[in-house]
Design a protein around this motif. Structure first.
Motif, short mmCIF file in Angstrom:
data_model
loop_
_atom_site.label_atom_id
_atom_site.label_comp_id
_atom_site.label_asym_id
_atom_site.label_seq_id
_atom_site.Cartn_x
_atom_site.Cartn_y
_atom_site.Cartn_z
N LEU A 9 -34.80 24.92 -34.50
CA LEU A 9 -34.32 23.95 -35.47
C LEU A 9 -35.06 24.15 -36.78
O LEU A 9 -36.29 24.08 -36.82
N TRP A 15 -36.35 25.99 -24.24
CA TRP A 15 -37.31 25.24 -25.05
C TRP A 15 -36.70 24.99 -26.44
O TRP A 15 -35.85 25.75 -26.90
N GLN A 16 -37.17 23.95 -27.10
CA GLN A 16 -36.74 23.66 -28.47
C GLN A 16 -37.92 23.88 -29.41
O GLN A 16 -38.98 23.27 -29.25
N SER A 28 -34.17 18.41 -25.81
CA SER A 28 -35.20 18.93 -24.92
C SER A 28 -36.24 17.86 -24.59
O SER A 28 -36.44 16.91 -25.34
N ILE A 72 -31.68 16.96 -30.97
CA ILE A 72 -32.77 17.43 -30.11
C ILE A 72 -32.62 16.80 -28.73
O ILE A 72 -32.71 15.58 -28.58
N THR A 113 -40.81 21.02 -26.16
CA THR A 113 -40.51 20.94 -27.59
C THR A 113 -41.77 21.29 -28.36
O THR A 113 -42.84 20.70 -28.14
N ASN A 143 -32.33 28.17 -30.18
CA ASN A 143 -33.37 27.21 -29.79
C ASN A 143 -34.39 26.96 -30.91
O ASN A 143 -35.51 26.52 -30.66
#
Length: 358
Positions: A250, A234-235, A205, A203, A210, A248
């Motif tokens: 997870l 953005w994450q 970002s 990660i 996030t 993007n």
């Protein structure tokens, strides 16, 4: 000296009741390492283990059901009513089975969140029943009217036999309970350091870009993940194992990690109205974007709670499912009540339990 034995029963509805009570159980175990915890729930053992570090007995039993749902927003009232009638018809055999187990194992106390038959079981077994919650199922069912009124009356009668209730914030009055102590928010705390999570999951970002998306154990159908493409830098983080593979997004698929572990990495949590998620986010001062939910009486108290105590934004299901997610870049509303809310639910309940069983 006799080993303290505690029977902890949890409503079998999603994961929220199990996680918030498992956090209390973990604190009890911390204060009294010799305690034998008997966790009575159909929630999976891995979920309990993500909160409780020591040993415990998992007794998968269900003597309530909450609300039958296809996902976190859709309710099946007809099936819920049918199953509640079956529990009422079978209550004597359910109670007898659990009383036999409790006597054989020399249980000293029942702690329940918030299956109504727990109070009846304790009464027959001759031990106290304490409960913890922000609502009772009588309150949920009564608002549905019709045949649910009789069910709500039956459940309220069960709650009236509870020896003591620890009432969380974001609550309805819970007037069926004869003895009440108000406590702060319960819930888990992050197990991992921020740098450790960033390294493990790649990660990169910033916090403001996030976002954690979490919709409880029941999840949501047809989340419009295509909107994430509008925010390529953005994450987004999800625990939805059926989520699509997006650059993007997870997908956390290791069960030792929980949503609360990722909250400190995020500027917002997108959720449905769920007490455990709201409580953990509020304890960590993480803002909440919540999809509204009609027909579930608890929701108005949950939303009032975050409106008073957390930065927030409430969005309709139509905005969430059919909109383009502009709400992500819109300003959040500040809490109406700037005073800090108590966050000592775990500690207050655990200490009271340990004082009793010791």
């Amino acid at each position: 000296m006799k080993r303290p034995i505690l029977y902890i029963a949890m409503t079998n509805h999603g994961f929220g009741h199990a996680t918030r009570t498992a956090a209390i159980a973990a604190q009890i175990q911390k204060l009294c390492p010799q305690v034998l915890l008997i966790m009575v729930t159909t929630a999976p053992r891995w979920l309990l283990e993500s909160y409780i570090g020591g040993d415990f007995i998992h007794r998968p039993r269900a003597y309530d059901l909450g609300v039958v749902q296809t996902d976190s927003l859709k309710m099946d009232k007809a099936t819920t009513l049918s199953k509640l009638k079956a529990i009422k018809q079978d209550q004597n055999s359910i109670i007898a089975s659990e009383v036999n187990f409790i006597r054989q194992n020399q249980v000293q106390l029942i702690l329940a969140d918030i299956p109504f038959l727990a109070a009846e079981i304790a009464r027959v077994a001759g031990i106290p029943c304490w409960m913890n919650s922000n609502f009772g199922w009588d309150f949920i069912y009564r608002e549905w009217g019709g045949e649910f009124i009789e069910i709500a009356d039956w459940i309220a009668g069960c709650y009236a036999k509870c020896d003591h209730l620890f009432r969380f914030p974001f609550n309805e009055p819970m007037s069926a309970f004869p003895s009440i102590t108000d406590v702060g928010l319960p819930g888990g705390s992050p197990h991992f350091k921020i740098d450790e999570l960033r390294s493990k999951w790649g990660i990169c970002s910033s916090v403001d870009k996030t976002i954690l998306m979490t919709f409880g154990g029941l999840g949501l159908e047809k989340i419009p993940y295509h909107n994430l493409k509008r925010y390529p830098d953005w994450q987004f983080i999800t625990f939805d194992r059926d989520a699509p593979d997006l650059p993007n997004l997870l997908i956390v698929n290791d069960r030792k990690y929980r949503p609360v572990d990722f909250m400190p990495l995020c500027s917002r949590v997108i959720s449905k109205p769920g007490f455990s998620t709201f409580a953990e986010a509020t304890k960590l001062d993480i803002p909440i974007i919540s999809v509204t939910r009609e027909g579930f009486a608890e929701a108005k108290f949950l939303h009032a709670g975050i409106e008073n105590h957390n930065y927030h934004k409430l969005i309709t299901p139509q905005t969430f499912f059919e909109g383009n997610w502009d709400f992500l870049s819109e300003p959040l509303k500040p809490p109406k009540n700037p005073r800090t809310i108590a966050i000592d639910g775990n500690e207050k309940i655990a200490q009271a339990v340990v004082n009793y069983i010791s």
